[in-house]
Scaffold this motif. Structure first.
Motif, PDB file in Angstrom:
ATOM      1  N   MET A   1      -0.467   9.471  -2.152  1.00  0.00           N
ATOM      2  CA  MET A   1       0.745   9.175  -1.388  1.00  0.00           C
ATOM      3  C   MET A   1       0.642   7.838  -0.661  1.00  0.00           C
ATOM      4  N   LEU A   2      -0.486   7.621   0.034  1.00  0.00           N
ATOM      5  CA  LEU A   2      -0.638   6.345   0.733  1.00  0.00           C
ATOM      6  C   LEU A   2      -0.682   5.196  -0.269  1.00  0.00           C
TER       7      LEU A   2
ATOM      8  N   ILE B   1       2.034   0.391  -2.628  1.00  0.00           N
ATOM      9  CA  ILE B   1       2.645  -0.351  -3.734  1.00  0.00           C
ATOM     10  C   ILE B   1       4.115  -0.649  -3.467  1.00  0.00           C
ATOM     11  N   THR B   2       4.828   0.329  -2.920  1.00  0.00           N
ATOM     12  CA  THR B   2       6.259   0.102  -2.679  1.00  0.00           C
ATOM     13  C   THR B   2       6.499  -0.668  -1.387  1.00  0.00           C
ATOM     14  N   GLU B   3       5.414  -1.164  -0.793  1.00  0.00           N
ATOM     15  CA  GLU B   3       5.488  -1.985   0.415  1.00  0.00           C
ATOM     16  C   GLU B   3       5.988  -1.227   1.635  1.00  0.00           C
ATOM     17  N   GLU B   4       5.964   0.121   1.579  1.00  0.00           N
ATOM     18  CA  GLU B   4       6.359   0.889   2.760  1.00  0.00           C
ATOM     19  C   GLU B   4       5.385   0.628   3.896  1.00  0.00           C
ATOM     20  N   VAL B   5       4.097   0.482   3.532  1.00  0.00           N
ATOM     21  CA  VAL B   5       3.086   0.248   4.565  1.00  0.00           C
ATOM     22  C   VAL B   5       3.355  -1.083   5.257  1.00  0.00           C
TER      23      VAL B   5
ATOM     24  N   PHE C   1       5.002  -0.259  13.589  1.00  0.00           N
ATOM     25  CA  PHE C   1       4.423   1.076  13.487  1.00  0.00           C
ATOM     26  C   PHE C   1       3.054   0.929  12.852  1.00  0.00           C
ATOM     27  N   MET C   2       2.000   1.207  13.623  1.00  0.00           N
ATOM     28  CA  MET C   2       0.679   1.040  13.036  1.00  0.00           C
ATOM     29  C   MET C   2       0.382   2.166  12.046  1.00  0.00           C
ATOM     30  N   PRO C   3       0.075   1.816  10.799  1.00  0.00           N
ATOM     31  CA  PRO C   3      -0.202   2.851   9.804  1.00  0.00           C
ATOM     32  C   PRO C   3      -1.296   3.818  10.261  1.00  0.00           C
TER      33      PRO C   3
ATOM     34  N   ASN D   1      -1.870  -3.732  -6.005  1.00  0.00           N
ATOM     35  CA  ASN D   1      -0.527  -3.704  -6.573  1.00  0.00           C
ATOM     36  C   ASN D   1      -0.388  -3.289  -8.023  1.00  0.00           C
ATOM     37  N   ASN D   2      -1.108  -2.307  -8.495  1.00  0.00           N
ATOM     38  CA  ASN D   2      -0.738  -1.825  -9.830  1.00  0.00           C
ATOM     39  C   ASN D   2      -0.974  -0.341  -9.972  1.00  0.00           C
ATOM     40  N   SER D   3      -0.218   0.231 -10.932  1.00  0.00           N
ATOM     41  CA  SER D   3      -0.192   1.680 -11.030  1.00  0.00           C
ATOM     42  C   SER D   3      -1.557   2.227 -11.445  1.00  0.00           C
ATOM     43  N   GLU D   4      -2.357   1.418 -12.147  1.00  0.00           N
ATOM     44  CA  GLU D   4      -3.649   1.901 -12.608  1.00  0.00           C
ATOM     45  C   GLU D   4      -4.567   2.192 -11.424  1.00  0.00           C
TER      46      GLU D   4
END
Lengths: 380, 251
Positions: free
Chosen positions: A238-239, A244-248, A256-258, A344-347
């Motif tokens: 999840m993290l 990857i989606t830049e939510e962090v 908001f500190m992760p 940054n990659n799905s692998e």
């Protein structure tokens, strides 16, 4: 759409001299149909040099850029081997495509590539990765402690809502699988023990065996392993996706500190849950053992519980439970750390999830061994 | 308009109680650059996804080359899919593959060509879309937005398709890059004789690149034709789109 036809190359002699050859291209010179023609051309180029070639293109039905690349490559190779080529029957369509592809094709550039397969290179890469990984883990630990210190000073910043939600996900929803595995562990221990103890007529000692082994070692270990596989992997994945989606990054940008919003609630939730799950596993595991003792050794439930009261100190149960928070901290911290390491990659999600589960299970077992040694040395 | 290559007729799309299209019909001629226009939520991307079979409409007909693709068997669909290339809005590059591997993926899967030849073809496509030579060994995460679009275009062109679907090709690009991308699309159409279907918001692209387009709104096609045809359409949304402030400033 008409049926397509394999691209082919017919080679025959012309009557014009010894070293003259007639090539006739036939069929569809399109990407799906090229394989025969490729082989044919390659062997032809290998065998011939310094000859005169007449190349008839009039029988080509369709040609696309892949076919044209093949043609141009072969043409250039033959020329460089001193052949003389005369084209016949090329259409305006062919010429147009030829000019287009010729414009964009490379003169062979020798790309500078590092030999990544070299052993030394690999060892170096791995070593650097290993050291960097540990350094960033230490950084992560530091951040984690600082943020704990921060919320201790300002308890209103603790994310209670998030903690509750994580308790539900990691704790409440894990109950069925924990109950099932610990029951089966109880059954297995009872079965194995019963066979041995029956030989000595020491049936009643099955109670000691089940009670001590389950509460001290098996329930904490099995519960932690199930939770590491179930919850740890989901934390990492999840993290990782949030990374990857830049939510962090979005959270960081909003202030908001992760660590406080993502990591800390998970650590706290797991530290609260795991001892409770272990306690549940204790009860269910002993119940499983009790059932088998009754069926297999004929020890009635009253006798079993009476004996249990004599042999099982509260201390033993507490030793098992005290491992809970330690394992929980290990699982949550490691899996969140690996989640935030995803690049940054799905692998890399798959890779880090695997690393996370393997490492959390390893560290759980390693710290359990440490517990055993320390507690035995202390004589508890 | 030349002979028609795609025909969508009476398309109805529904997500639960939410109707997106209610009788949408468009025709796309061979060799033209066709734009799909409309406000946010008017179902532009949905229409594009239905044409490339990622979504299924409730009813209606979509035919390519005179054949209804909604009733085709899977063998002919596999063939059909090799005749079109798709550029997704965000590029949708495979993040674990390099640029070269991304472009080569269909060539490797659908043909038995030797690796060296595939590499040459890929290099040619890389040059064709105007990427620098060294781009091939980069990973998608190392590319800029404009480069991602170019790689996605090169990948869409890998199999020499007859049809090219572009979902907002110039969105997220600066005006200079967007103009260059539009020019590239025009060049490719002229060089390769492609038919191009693109979803776009970009007024500039509509003026310079697109031959004909349709405007989606109120679940229907509210206008279709060339820019001159659409400009005389009295529909308020069309008027607003072409005469609003944003439209003016970019002139």
């Amino acid at each position: 759409m008409t049926a397509s036809q394999q691209a082919q190359l017919h080679i025959s002699d012309t009557k014009q001299g010894e070293k003259a050859v007639l090539l006739v291209s036939v069929g569809d010179w399109t990407v799906n149909q090229l394989d025969q023609a490729v082989e044919c051309l390659q062997s032809f180029i290998k065998l011939n040099s310094g000859i005169i070639i007449q190349w008839d293109l009039s029988a080509i039905k369709n040609i696309d850029s892949a076919g044209m690349v093949l043609f141009i490559n072969s043409y250039d190779q033959l020329i460089s081997k001193g052949c003389e080529i005369k084209l016949i029957g090329e259409s305006t369509e062919h010429k147009r495509l030829y000019q287009l592809v010729r414009r964009f094709i490379n003169d062979k550039v020798t790309a500078v590539t590092i030999d990544k397969t070299s052993f030394v290179n690999k060892v170096g890469e791995r070593s650097v990765f290993f050291v960097l990984n540990w350094l960033s883990f230490i950084t992560f630990l530091g951040e984690s402690f600082v943020s704990f210190w921060h919320v201790l000073k300002q308890p209103t910043e603790i994310r209670f809502g998030s903690i509750v939600k994580n308790i539900e996900d990691a704790g409440v929803r894990a109950i069925p699988i924990i109950v099932l595995t610990s029951f089966l562990i109880g059954v297995v221990i009872a079965y194995q023990g019963a066979v041995q103890l029956e030989k000595f007529g020491a049936n009643i000692f099955i109670v000691d065996m089940i009670a001590l082994s389950i509460t001290r070692e098996l329930a904490p270990l099995i519960t932690a392993i199930v939770v590491a596989g179930r919850t740890g992997s989901s934390y990492t994945a999840m993290l990782g996706v949030m990374k990857i989606t830049e939510e962090v990054n979005a959270m960081r940008a909003m202030g908001f500190m992760p660590q406080i919003f993502l990591v800390q609630p998970r650590i706290i939730a797991l530290i609260l849950c795991l001892p409770l799950l272990i306690f549940l596993a204790d009860i269910v595991g002993i119940a499983g053992g009790m059932l088998i003792s009754n069926i297999h050794l004929g020890i009635s439930y009253e006798v079993f519980i009476g004996r249990l009261r004599d042999v099982l100190d509260v201390d033993q149960v507490l030793i098992g439970l005290i491992k809970g928070p330690v394992f929980a901290w290990l699982i949550a911290t490691l899996s969140c750390f690996y989640g935030l390491q995803v690049s940054n990659n799905s692998e890399s999600i798959g890779r880090y999830t695997t690393i996370s589960v393997v490492n959390t299970i390893f560290f759980v077992i390693a710290s359990d061994a440490l517990f055993s040694i320390v507690l035995t040395e202390l004589g508890i | 308009m030349n002979s028609e290559i795609i025909k969508v007729s009476n398309l109805v799309t529904q997500f639960g109680p939410n109707k997106i299209h209610d009788g949408v019909s468009i025709t796309i001629g061979s060799g033209e650059i066709y734009g799909i226009l409309g406000g946010s939520g008017s179902g532009k991307s949905t229409l594009l996804k239905e044409m490339i079979l990622l979504l299924r409409p409730e009813s209606g007909e979509i035919s390519f080359f005179g054949q209804n693709i909604l009733t085709m068997n899977s063998a002919s669909l596999t063939k059909l899919r090799q005749q079109w290339g798709v550029l997704f809005q965000g590029g949708a590059l495979y993040t674990s593959l390099t640029v070269t591997e991304n472009i080569a993926v269909q060539l490797k899967e659908y043909s038995d060509l030797p690796a060296a030849l595939i590499y040459d073809i890929v290099q040619m496509k890389i040059n064709m879309v105007g990427l620098p030579q060294h781009a091939g060994s980069l990973y998608p995460s190392e590319l800029s937005g404009g480069m991602v679009k170019r790689v996605a275009l090169a990948r869409a062109l890998a199999m020499d398709p007859v049809l090219l679907f572009l979902d907002e090709p110039t969105s997220g690009l600066d005006p200079v890059s967007a103009n260059m991308f539009d020019q590239l699309i025009l060049d490719l159409r002229d060089m390769l004789g492609l038919t191009i279907v693109m979803v776009t918001h970009d007024l500039e692209s509509i003026k310079t690149t697109v031959d004909r387009f349709c405007v989606l709104g109120e679940k229907k096609v509210i206008a279709e034709g060339s820019l001159e045809d659409v400009l005389i359409n009295p529909h308020p949304w069309v008027k607003q789109f072409f005469t609003g402030k944003r439209g003016q400033t970019r002139n």
